[in-house]
Design an enzyme around this catalytic site. Structure first.
Site, short mmCIF file in Angstrom:
data_model
loop_
_atom_site.label_atom_id
_atom_site.label_comp_id
_atom_site.label_asym_id
_atom_site.label_seq_id
_atom_site.Cartn_x
_atom_site.Cartn_y
_atom_site.Cartn_z
N SER A 20 -6.72 -0.93 -2.50
CA SER A 20 -7.46 -2.07 -3.07
C SER A 20 -8.74 -2.36 -2.27
O SER A 20 -9.75 -2.78 -2.84
CB SER A 20 -6.57 -3.31 -3.17
OG SER A 20 -6.29 -3.84 -1.91
N HIS A 116 -8.19 -5.30 9.04
CA HIS A 116 -6.83 -5.64 9.47
C HIS A 116 -6.47 -7.03 8.96
O HIS A 116 -7.29 -7.96 9.07
CB HIS A 116 -6.73 -5.57 11.00
CG HIS A 116 -5.34 -5.81 11.50
ND1 HIS A 116 -4.36 -4.84 11.43
CD2 HIS A 116 -4.76 -6.91 12.02
CE1 HIS A 116 -3.23 -5.35 11.91
NE2 HIS A 116 -3.44 -6.60 12.27
N THR A 148 -11.42 1.97 17.97
CA THR A 148 -11.31 2.70 19.23
C THR A 148 -9.91 3.33 19.24
O THR A 148 -9.09 2.98 18.39
CB THR A 148 -11.45 1.74 20.43
OG1 THR A 148 -10.37 0.80 20.38
CG2 THR A 148 -12.78 0.99 20.41
N ASP A 152 -5.97 -1.34 16.74
CA ASP A 152 -6.52 -2.62 16.25
C ASP A 152 -7.21 -3.41 17.37
O ASP A 152 -7.05 -4.64 17.48
CB ASP A 152 -5.40 -3.48 15.62
CG ASP A 152 -4.77 -2.79 14.42
OD1 ASP A 152 -5.47 -2.04 13.72
OD2 ASP A 152 -3.57 -3.00 14.19
C1 GRF Z 1 -4.67 -4.03 3.89
O1 GRF Z 1 -3.95 -5.22 4.05
C2 GRF Z 1 -5.45 -3.70 5.14
O2 GRF Z 1 -5.89 -4.83 5.82
C3 GRF Z 1 -4.44 -2.97 5.99
O3 GRF Z 1 -3.69 -2.21 5.06
C4 GRF Z 1 -3.74 -2.81 3.77
C5 GRF Z 1 -4.29 -1.78 2.85
O4 GRF Z 1 -4.29 -2.22 1.51
N1 GRF Z 1 -5.09 -2.18 6.99
P1 GRF Z 1 -5.10 -1.41 0.44
O5 GRF Z 1 -4.59 0.02 0.47
O6 GRF Z 1 -6.55 -1.50 0.78
O7 GRF Z 1 -4.78 -2.08 -0.87
#
Ligand code: GRF
Length: 215
Positions: A20, A116, A148, A152
């Site tokens: 997404s 994140h 890095t 995270d």
């Molecule tokens: C998101 O919540 C992103 O922050 C995390 O993994 C999830 C990925 O969701 N790193 P999508 O595949 O972008 O829908």
């Protein structure tokens, strides 16, 4: 200091699943809000739904299964090669469920972004929304940061807070945070590609904009 707009910039997006955030980047790119085209989408999983989003948008897809690489370094090298061959200058991780090591990070210095679902440095790692609920915080959010080799942990480009309500579940909090993710990720990419920023210690400083106006 990134003080010139990159003229030949091209984006590579790495995914493992739903995609997404990839879709938010595709939409922003279509509306010319990113500052560069998305050249390729790479997934470590052949069944990632995000691959269909890329194909629907006419973007090249590459599946690079991590299970076929003998170790992390070999996988990182293979990824770097796929991205370099396509002229990628900025890498966006969008739900890419693999740690990238020094080999990858050094190939794209200050040119790898991640999104994140928490206000880092709180709740790094998996299921950040569940961690936030368990801890009892009243505010969580989303963070875009440079990548890095530490999980995270890189310098923060953009963050936005999201309230946590008493009746939230992992699903409802994730959905509220995801809306913010979809807004701030394209905006962070745009700002990074626009240049005029520098990294001092852990701080990403945008020289040409007043961050108080833009947030
Ligand atoms: C998101 O919540 C992103 O922050 C995390 O993994 C999830 C990925 O969701 N790193 P999508 O595949 O972008 O829908």
């Amino acid at each position: 200091m990134s003080d010139v707009r990159e003229t030949q910039a091209a984006i590579g997006v790495l995914i493992s699943g739903r995609g997404s955030n990839l879709q938010a980047l595709i939409d922003a790119s279509r509306e010319r809000r990113l500052g560069a085209p998305i050249r390729v989408v790479v997934s470590n999983r052949a069944d990632a739904l995000g691959l269909d989003r890329a194909r629907a948008a006419g973007i090249e897809t590459v599946v690079l299964p991590h299970t076929q690489a003998p170790d992390r370094e070999a996988y990182d090298r293979a990824l770097v090669q796929v991205l370099r061959e396509r002229g990628v200058t900025l890498v966006c991780l969008a739900g890419f469920m693999r740690l990238l090591g020094p080999v990858f990070c050094e190939a794209f210095p200050d040119r790898v972004l991640n999104i994140h679902p928490s206000l880092l440095p709180a709740f790094p790692g998996m299921r950040a929304q569940a961690q936030a609920l368990r801890h009892g915080v009243k505010v969580s959010g989303a963070t875009v940061h440079f990548v890095t080799p530490a999980l995270d942990d890189g310098p923060i480009v953009l963050q936005e807070a999201v309230p946590v309500y008493d009746d939230d579940t992992e699903e409802t909090l994730s959905a509220r945070i995801l809306e913010v993710e979809h807004r701030i990720y394209p905006e962070a990419v745009r700002r990074v590609l626009a240049g005029g920023w520098r990294i001092e210690g852990r701080r990403v400083l945008f020289a040409s904009t007043d961050s108080r106006d833009e947030r």
